[in-house]
Design an enzyme around this catalytic site. Structure first.
Site, PDB file in Angstrom:
ATOM      1  N   GLU A  83      -8.462  -8.655  -5.192  1.00  0.00           N
ATOM      2  CA  GLU A  83      -8.004  -7.782  -6.001  1.00  0.00           C
ATOM      3  C   GLU A  83      -6.868  -8.702  -6.934  1.00  0.00           C
ATOM      4  OE1 GLU A  83      -6.015  -3.403  -6.254  1.00  0.00           O
ATOM      5  OE2 GLU A  83      -5.571  -4.570  -4.250  1.00  0.00           O
TER       6      GLU A  83
ATOM      7  N   ASP B 223      -6.744  -0.165  -8.858  1.00  0.00           N
ATOM      8  CA  ASP B 223      -6.806   0.839  -8.386  1.00  0.00           C
ATOM      9  C   ASP B 223      -6.237   2.048  -9.380  1.00  0.00           C
ATOM     10  OD1 ASP B 223      -8.206   0.148  -6.074  1.00  0.00           O
ATOM     11  OD2 ASP B 223      -6.258   0.005  -4.843  1.00  0.00           O
TER      12      ASP B 223
ATOM     13  N   TYR C 206       3.943  -1.530  -2.318  1.00  0.00           N
ATOM     14  CA  TYR C 206       5.312  -2.021  -2.662  1.00  0.00           C
ATOM     15  C   TYR C 206       6.573  -1.834  -1.878  1.00  0.00           C
ATOM     16  CZ  TYR C 206       1.938  -3.847  -6.341  1.00  0.00           C
ATOM     17  OH  TYR C 206       0.896  -4.181  -7.267  1.00  0.00           O
TER      18      TYR C 206
ATOM     19  N   ASP D 246      -1.169  -1.598 -12.172  1.00  0.00           N
ATOM     20  CA  ASP D 246      -0.606  -2.860 -11.476  1.00  0.00           C
ATOM     21  C   ASP D 246      -1.685  -3.672 -11.181  1.00  0.00           C
ATOM     22  OD1 ASP D 246      -1.083  -1.053  -9.443  1.00  0.00           O
ATOM     23  OD2 ASP D 246      -0.296  -2.368  -8.089  1.00  0.00           O
TER      24      ASP D 246
END
Length: 465
Positions: A442, A91, A228, A88
């Site tokens: 990020e 990481d 999330y 996603d």
């Protein structure tokens, strides 16, 4: 009927005044706008980033040369095969909810801006990106999913830590993830309807099964928190799924579901409620809450002009909905009415362009927030694969020292992560290009998937000054 959902770790709603039963994402004539940037190049690079996020066995035509096969042992601990899909963000994690949302919004762009993507020579790359996600989601929605907890700052190719396996089923429901997967498969079925009819039918049939399941077995699954979390509950995902199933099937049962389940409230950010509203042609309250010159404006705009809803992946909120809704207004010669003010298609498109231009470099700091594009782009994206030098897949790495060697350094990433839009500046337009500042540096797949449609439109309908 039993169905389970695989996953790998890694909007308020305005009142529907009416439902357009002939639901098509309408396309209007778009006025030519001045090009402040090379949007075609930005579009190309934004899609290349999605390729850099692929997990599993990479195809021969894979473009980021520094990436290799990764996570090929996913699911082995439970004799499953959830190999593939997308990490996603930075990481090396595969989360079910953002992956499905990435696929849904990328498919939406492929539907709304097909001619623009074709003109830019990127339609095949977008189709490949959608299919990379749906191939995984088909597997994920039939058995289990794994969740990755990663204690090393290491590239995906060199991961050695085990991948914990979790599942969603009737005993452990996960309405948000299942409904978003349903949306992704239904939206993608529209994309592939003519190019690969058999595959499109397979996607749609699975989406129907998931919708049946998710209506019967409801419950929030918080295994993806704190990254999330479903702060708005799961009703938005259910309406989002029903919207896409209606678009894919034209069956009234899904419109009936939307009528019965819709909740009246004003919207001020893009979760699925606002997206469903635009697909169903009723998003005035959302637009009025965003536009800076609307009397009902609610959302903070930075001094430099960027929408700011929160720190961390804030750039996901700023573009696509206004572009698509401006087309709908142009098609039907309508305006958005916000109290005593009216806003037409050109106004909405100008706002969308201003937001994208800010991201690409037209901002107080005169710097780009897309890696590898424009003036002074980020060089320390919070991204394991980009920041760790290439090494043999079998090389042993000390996890503790990995952060010393590659995370806590002030050097540019050795592998250019072409095309991602990073989280972006804070509410005062301040930005620190530091790997450790993940809220600013990020990238995520869904920031880029939401930008693809607008970039395609700008590439087609703008010209140099």
């Amino acid at each position: 009927m039993k169905s389970t959902l695989m996953r790998i770790h890694g909007i308020g709603l305005g009142l529907y005044k009416y439902i357009i039963t002939c639901l098509v994402i309408s396309r209007g004539l778009t006025s030519v706008v001045h090009a402040d940037f090379n949007y075609k190049v930005a579009l190309k690079k934004s899609i290349i980033f999605l390729e850099a996020q692929r997990s599993g066995n990479l195809p021969a035509n894979h473009r980021p040369s520094w990436r290799g096969d990764s996570a090929l042992q996913d699911g082995k601990l439970v004799n499953e095969d959830p190999v593939g899909g997308y990490n996603d963000a930075g990481d090396n994690v595969k989360y079910g909810l953002p992956m499905a949302f990435t696929v849904t919004t990328l498919a939406w762009a492929a539907i709304s801006y097909k001619s623009e993507l074709q003109a830019a020579g990127e339609m095949e790359n977008v189709l490949a990106a959608v299919r990379w996600g749906t191939d995984y989601l088909l597997k994920a929605s039939s058995r289990r999913d794994t969740e990755k907890y990663h204690a090393c700052w290491i590239s995906p190719e060199n991961m050695k830590t085990p991948r914990t396996v979790l599942k969603i089923d009737r005993n452990t429901p996960g309405t948000e993830i299942t409904a978003e997967t349903c949306s992704a498969l239904a939206a993608a079925s529209v994309v592939f309807r003519r190019a690969d009819h058999a595959y499109a039918r397979r996607l749609l049939n699975r989406a129907k099964v998931l919708f049946f399941f998710v209506k019967k077995y409801k419950g929030t699954y918080d295994g993806e928190c704190p990254f999330y979390c479903s702060n708005s509950g799961y009703n938005d995902e259910l309406l989002w799924a029903a919207t896409w199933l209606y678009k894919a099937t034209r069956r009234s049962t899904y419109i009936d579901y939307i009528r019965d389940e819709a909740i009246s409230a004003a919207v001020s950010e893009f979760l699925k409620y606002a997206g469903a509203q635009i697909l169903l042609s009723q998003a005035d309250s959302f637009v009025c809450s965003i536009l800076p010159d609307s009397p009902y404006h609610q959302v903070y705009i930075s001094p430099g002009g960027l929408l700011h809803l929160r720190d961390g992946a804030n750039t996901q909120y700023v573009t696509f909905l206004f572009s698509d809704y401006s087309d709908l207004l142009a098609k039907h010669k309508q305006q958005v009415i916000c109290g005593d003010k009216k806003f037409g298609s050109d106004h909405l498109m100008a706002f969308a362009k201003q937001q994208m231009d800010y991201i690409l470099g037209k901002n107080p700091r005169k710097r780009s927030y897309m890696v590898g594009f424009g003036n002074k782009p980020p060089t320390q994206a919070h991204h394991r694969g980009s920041s760790v030098p290439q090494m043999p897949p079998n090389k042993e790495v000390n996890c503790g020292m990995s952060f010393v060697h590659w995370y806590n350094t002030n050097e540019p990433n050795p592998n250019e992560l072409t095309g991602p839009i990073v989280g972006g500046p804070d509410k005062n337009d301040n930005f620190e290009d530091k790997r450790a500042n993940s809220s600013m540096t990020e990238p995520t797949t869904y920031i880029n998937s939401l930008a693809v449609g607008l970039l395609a439109k700008l590439a087609r309908h703008s010209h140099a000054r």
